[in-house]
Design a protein around this motif. Structure first.
Motif, mmCIF file in Angstrom:
data_model
loop_
_atom_site.group_PDB
_atom_site.id
_atom_site.type_symbol
_atom_site.label_atom_id
_atom_site.label_comp_id
_atom_site.label_asym_id
_atom_site.label_seq_id
_atom_site.Cartn_x
_atom_site.Cartn_y
_atom_site.Cartn_z
ATOM 1 N N SER A 362 1.930 -16.658 -3.070
ATOM 2 C CA SER A 362 0.803 -15.651 -3.207
ATOM 3 C C SER A 362 1.081 -15.027 -4.179
ATOM 4 O O SER A 362 2.025 -15.047 -5.212
ATOM 5 C CB SER A 362 1.473 -14.792 -1.834
ATOM 6 N N GLY A 363 -0.178 -14.197 -4.626
ATOM 7 C CA GLY A 363 -0.059 -13.224 -5.858
ATOM 8 C C GLY A 363 0.489 -11.847 -5.803
ATOM 9 O O GLY A 363 0.202 -11.116 -6.596
ATOM 10 N N ILE A 364 1.360 -11.617 -4.730
ATOM 11 C CA ILE A 364 1.847 -10.167 -4.563
ATOM 12 C C ILE A 364 2.805 -9.875 -5.545
ATOM 13 O O ILE A 364 3.596 -10.831 -6.307
ATOM 14 C CB ILE A 364 2.748 -10.147 -3.290
ATOM 15 N N GLY A 365 2.718 -8.805 -6.248
ATOM 16 C CA GLY A 365 3.620 -8.524 -7.272
ATOM 17 C C GLY A 365 2.776 -8.023 -8.586
ATOM 18 O O GLY A 365 3.288 -7.059 -9.323
ATOM 19 N N ALA A 366 1.831 -8.874 -8.712
ATOM 20 C CA ALA A 366 0.986 -8.603 -10.180
ATOM 21 C C ALA A 366 0.365 -7.442 -10.242
ATOM 22 O O ALA A 366 0.495 -6.570 -11.384
ATOM 23 C CB ALA A 366 -0.075 -9.564 -10.384
ATOM 24 N N ASP A 367 -0.119 -6.732 -9.289
ATOM 25 C CA ASP A 367 -0.880 -5.349 -9.328
ATOM 26 C C ASP A 367 0.266 -4.273 -9.621
ATOM 27 O O ASP A 367 -0.188 -3.361 -10.277
ATOM 28 C CB ASP A 367 -1.540 -4.973 -8.084
ATOM 29 N N GLU A 368 1.358 -4.430 -9.102
ATOM 30 C CA GLU A 368 2.459 -3.537 -9.016
ATOM 31 C C GLU A 368 3.070 -3.440 -10.454
ATOM 32 O O GLU A 368 3.460 -2.521 -11.248
ATOM 33 C CB GLU A 368 3.374 -3.506 -7.950
ATOM 34 N N LEU A 369 3.211 -4.652 -11.093
ATOM 35 C CA LEU A 369 3.802 -4.750 -12.391
ATOM 36 C C LEU A 369 3.057 -4.565 -13.652
ATOM 37 O O LEU A 369 3.730 -4.204 -14.694
ATOM 38 C CB LEU A 369 4.671 -6.150 -12.396
ATOM 39 N N PHE A 370 1.847 -5.057 -13.399
ATOM 40 C CA PHE A 370 0.741 -5.106 -14.778
ATOM 41 C C PHE A 370 -0.285 -3.835 -14.617
ATOM 42 O O PHE A 370 -1.014 -3.834 -15.474
ATOM 43 C CB PHE A 370 0.313 -6.415 -14.777
ATOM 44 N N GLY A 371 -0.125 -3.187 -13.578
ATOM 45 C CA GLY A 371 -1.207 -2.075 -13.344
ATOM 46 C C GLY A 371 -2.379 -2.347 -13.029
ATOM 47 O O GLY A 371 -3.403 -1.814 -13.458
ATOM 48 N N GLY A 372 -2.608 -2.802 -11.714
ATOM 49 C CA GLY A 372 -3.794 -3.226 -11.382
ATOM 50 C C GLY A 372 -4.323 -2.554 -10.271
ATOM 51 O O GLY A 372 -5.594 -2.473 -9.876
ATOM 52 N N TYR A 373 -3.677 -1.533 -9.899
ATOM 53 C CA TYR A 373 -4.249 -0.492 -8.752
ATOM 54 C C TYR A 373 -4.910 0.681 -9.163
ATOM 55 O O TYR A 373 -4.549 1.169 -10.540
ATOM 56 C CB TYR A 373 -3.083 -0.055 -7.788
ATOM 57 N N PRO A 374 -5.671 1.277 -8.646
ATOM 58 C CA PRO A 374 -6.549 2.493 -9.007
ATOM 59 C C PRO A 374 -5.544 3.791 -9.385
ATOM 60 O O PRO A 374 -5.886 4.423 -10.240
ATOM 61 C CB PRO A 374 -7.486 2.970 -7.924
ATOM 62 N N SER A 375 -4.311 3.604 -8.653
ATOM 63 C CA SER A 375 -3.219 4.622 -8.936
ATOM 64 C C SER A 375 -2.933 4.634 -10.299
ATOM 65 O O SER A 375 -2.675 5.824 -10.861
ATOM 66 C CB SER A 375 -2.015 4.483 -8.018
ATOM 67 N N PHE A 376 -3.016 3.640 -10.992
ATOM 68 C CA PHE A 376 -2.650 3.527 -12.564
ATOM 69 C C PHE A 376 -3.683 4.306 -13.386
ATOM 70 O O PHE A 376 -3.384 5.001 -14.247
ATOM 71 C CB PHE A 376 -2.514 2.181 -12.995
#
Length: 607
Positions: A362-376
C-alpha cells in the motif's frame, strides 16, 4: 503476520483458557495455525494465531523458544531485513532450525538484548518472556504499523493485538466513559486511549519491560525519528538517495513465501509502488484496483495508464451500492475500534482475498512524509491563525456549515488544537451538545496534555508532517487498515514507512523536502522517468468510495435517535449538503452501530 495475546499473573481464573479465548476471538487474523505456551511456575501464558507468509512450514510455529529454553516469543509481523540479521548472527556462531524471521528475532534478542529492537526493519509487535530474569517484553515497531494493546493492574499484565480480545478474557472490563469525547473530535479514539477503561495502546517505537515477579512495568522508547544535525541541502543528492532507498524498500517489502500483490488506486503513491514492483517481478506481478459505476469516483483511467506499462496479472473489483449494503453487517463485526474510516480497506482486502493474495503493498505514508495533504499548504497561515483572539474563533460556532465551525479550534499552538483545526469531525460546542455537557468539559477532556507536543521551533511543514504522521496516520490509517485487512486474513505492507526511508527523511533539509510547485514535488521529481506525467499532474484526490450517495439511500441514518437536538440538526445539515457523510456515520457508530458492547463504568479505574 499473526495475532497474539497473553498474560502474566493471576488476573483471571483459568488463565490458559482465557488466553485461548482471546486468540480465538482474533482467529481471522491467524487462520493457518495456533499455539500456546504455558509457564505455570512463572504464571506467564502466551497465545498465538498464525497467518503464514514467511516460512510456511511447521518450523514457523509459535510461540517459539530458543535453543536454551530461556526465551519464548509470540510475534506478529514481518522483519524485512531478517536475512541480513541472520547472516550476522550465523557469523557469531548461532545455528538456526527454521527459515522464519521469528527465529531470527528470538536469537537477535538473545545476542543483543534490547539493543536488537532498533536493528529491526519491519512491522511488528511481540511479547517475549525471558526466564533468566523473569521479564516479559512487549515491543512495537518504529512507526506503529502493527498494534499492541495492554492492561496492567497490581494483579498482573494482559495484552492482545485487538481490543476485542479483552472482552473475551473473563477479566472485568469496563467502558471508557470518555471515548466519545475523543471520537467525536478526531473520528477515531487516539492512543493511548481505547473504548475500554485501562486498556491502552503501546506507543510506536517503544517497549514495556514487565517484571513478572514484582508485577511492575517500565515503558521505554527505543527509537525516535528526529531531525539530523547534518542535513542534506543539495536537491540532486536528496533525489538520488530517495530514489535508491525507496527502490530498496519496495524490493524488501516484496519478500514472501505466499502470494503477494500491490494495491493500485491510480494515485501517485500506489502507482509508484506498482511500477517499482513491476521492475522486480515482471510477469509475476499481481495488482488489483477498485472501480465504481459512479464516474465522479472512478480512477480507472489512471489505473489503466499504469497497467498499460506493467505486465502481470491485474484484477479490477467493481464495488457497487448492493455490495456496500450487503457488506455492512460484516464491516461492523470487523471494526475493532470505532472509526469514520476503514470501510474502504474492508472491501479492498476482501478483493485481495478473492484474488488469492495473502499480502498487499500500500502507499500509506507518502503524503505524511513528503507533504501531500492540503494541511501542508495551509502552514504559511498557522503563525497568524494561532494568535486569533477567542472572541473571533468562538463566532465560528454559529456557522451554518460544520466545516467552518471547526475554526473554533484556532487561537492556540497546542498539538491537539492545530491538528483538530485541520481534521476535526466536530467542534467543541457540537460535541458538548451531542454529549449533553459543557464546552469547558469537552475542552478539558480533549486538551488534557496526553498528546505529546512537537517542538514549536521546528519548520512549519515539519510540525504538520509530525501531526499527520503521529496522529492521523498512526491512529486512523494504520490502525483501521490493520484490523480491516486482517479480518480477511490479508496483510497490508507499507514501503513508505520502511525504517531506512524514515531515517533518510530526518536527514533532508525541510526547505528541500517540502518545496516545489506541486505537492510531494521531491518524491515525484526523484522518479520523473518512472511516473507518467498524467498521474502526478492531475489535482490531488484521495482514494474515496461513493459513501455519501450510498449512505443516503441505505436508510442507515434514519436509525439515528434525533431526540437530541444536536443530532437532529446534524441530520438536517447532511440532507442539505452542509455536513460530510462521515459526521453522520460517527453518530450512527456512537449510538450503537459499533458492534461489541461493554459493561458501563462501575468502579475506580486502575492506575
Amino acid at each position: 503476520m499473526c495475532r497474539i495475546a497473553g498474560m502474566a499473573g493471576a488476573l483471571v481464573e483459568q488463565p490458559e483458557q482465557a488466553v485461548a479465548r482471546m486468540c480465538e476471538s482474533m482467529h481471522r487474523g491467524g487462520p493457518d495455525d495456533s499455539g500456546m505456551h504455558v509457564d505455570a511456575e512463572s504464571k506467564v501464558y502466551l497465545g498465538h494465531r498464525r497467518l503464514s507468509i514467511i516460512d510456511l512450514s511447521p518450523g514457523g510455529h509459535q510461540p517459539m523458544q530458543d535453543m536454551t529454553g530461556m526465551l519464548t516469543i509470540s510475534y506478529n509481523g514481518e522483519i524485512y531485513n531478517y536475512m541480513e540479521l541472520r547472516t550476522e548472527l550465523e557469523a557469531k556462531g548461532f545455528k538456526f532450525k527454521s527459515e522464519s524471521d521469528t527465529e531470527v528475532l528470538l536469537l537477535a534478542f538473545l545476542n543483543w538484548g534490547e539493543a536488537a529492537f532498533a536493528k529491526l526493519n519491519g512491522m511488528f509487535s511481540f511479547a517475549l518472556h525471558d526466564k533468566r530474569d523473569e521479564s516479559l517484553w512487549l515491543v512495537r515497531d518504529h512507526s506503529g504499523i502493527k498494534p499492541l494493546y495492554y492492561y496492567s493492574s497490581a494483579k498482573g499484565l494482559m495484552f492482545a493485538s485487538e481490543v476485542r480480545a479483552f472482552t473475551h478474557s473473563g477479566l472485568k472490563i469496563y467502558e471508557n466513559p470518555d471515548w466519545k469525547y475523543y471520537f467525536f473530535a478526531y473520528g477515531f479514539v487516539p492512543e493511548p486511549y481505547t473504548t475500554l477503561a485501562n486498556v491502552k495502546m503501546l506507543p510506536a517505537g517503544c517497549y514495556l519491560k514487565y517484571d513478572v515477579r514484582n508485577r511492575t512495568g517500565q515503558l521505554q522508547s527505543y527509537v525516535k525519528f528526529e531531525k539530523s544535525d547534518e542535513l542534506i541541502t543539495d536537491v540532486i543528492e536528496a533525489r538520488e538517495q530517495i530514489r535508491a532507498v525507496i527502490t530498496r524498500a519496495v524490493s524488501r517489502h516484496l519478500i514472501s513465501d505466499a502470494p503477494i500483490g500491490v494495491f493500485l488506486s491510480g494515485g501517485v503513491d500506489s502507482s509508484l509502488i506498482t511500477l517499482l514492483a513491476a521492475r522486480q517481478l515482471g510477469n509475476s506481478l499481481k495488482s488489483l484496483s477498485i472501480i465504481f459505476d459512479e464516474s465522479d469516483y472512478s480512477e480507472q483511467k489512471y489505473q489503466h495508464i499504469i497497467t498499460g506499462i506493467t505486465r502481470g496479472e491485474h484484477k479490477e473489483c467493481l464495488i457497487g451500492r448492493v455490495d456496500f449494503e450487503e457488506g455492512m453487517q460484516e464491516v461492523y463485526h470487523a471494526m475493532d475500534q470505532p472509526s469514520i474510516d476503514g470501510i474502504n480497506t474492508f472491501f479492498i482486502a476482501r478483493c485481495a482475498k478473492e484474488m488469492g493474495l495473502k499480502a498487499v503493498l500500500s502507499g500509506i505514508g507518502a503524503d505524511e512524509l513528503f507533504g501531500g495533504y492540503p494541511s501542508f499548504a495551509r502552514t504559511a497561515h498557522m503563525p497568524f491563525t494561532s494568535k486569533l483572539p477567542s472572541v473571533i474563533t468562538r463566532l465560528a460556532e454559529h456557522s451554518p456549515a460544520n466545516k467552518f465551525r471547526k475554526i473554533s479550534y484556532l487561537g492556540g499552538t497546542s498539538t491537539e488544537k492545530r491538528y483538530l483545526f485541520n481534521r476535526a469531525l466536530f467542534s467543541p460546542a457540537t460535541i458538548a451538545g451531542l454529549l449533553d455537557t459543557s464546552v469547558a468539559d469537552v475542552e478539558n477532556k480533549l486538551f488534557d496534555g496526553a498528546m505529546k507536543e512537537f517542538g514549536k521551533e521546528n519548520h512549519e511543514a515539519e510540525i504538520v508532517s509530525w501531526m499527520e504522521t503521529n496522529v492521523y496516520m498512526k491512529n486512523q490509517l494504520l490502525k483501521d487498515t490493520d484490523y480491516m485487512s486482517m479480518w480477511h486474513s490479508v496483510e497490508v505492507r507499507v514501503p513508505f514507512l520502511d525504517v531506512e526511508l524514515r531515517n533518510l527523511i530526518t536527514k533532508i533539509d525541510s526547505k528541500i523536502l517540502y518545496s516545489g510547485s506541486y505537492p510531494k514535488s521531491l518524491l515525484i521529481d526523484s522518479f520523473s522517468d518512472v511516473l507518467p506525467e498524467q498521474i502526478w499532474r492531475r489535482p490531488k484526490k484521495g482514494f474515496e468510495f461513493p459513501f455519501g450517495k450510498w449512505f443516503e439511500g441505505s436508510g442507515i441514518f434514519n436509525t439515528l435517535d434525533t431526540r437530541n437536538h444536536t443530532v437532529d440538526r446534524l441530520q438536517r445539515e447532511f440532507k442539505n449538503g452542509k455536513l460530510h457523510w462521515s459526521g453522520l456515520w460517527a453518530l450512527h457508530l456512537a449510538q450503537g452501530g459499533f458492534t461489541y458492547k461493554h459493561e458501563p463504568e462501575r468502579q475506580q479505574a486502575h492506575v
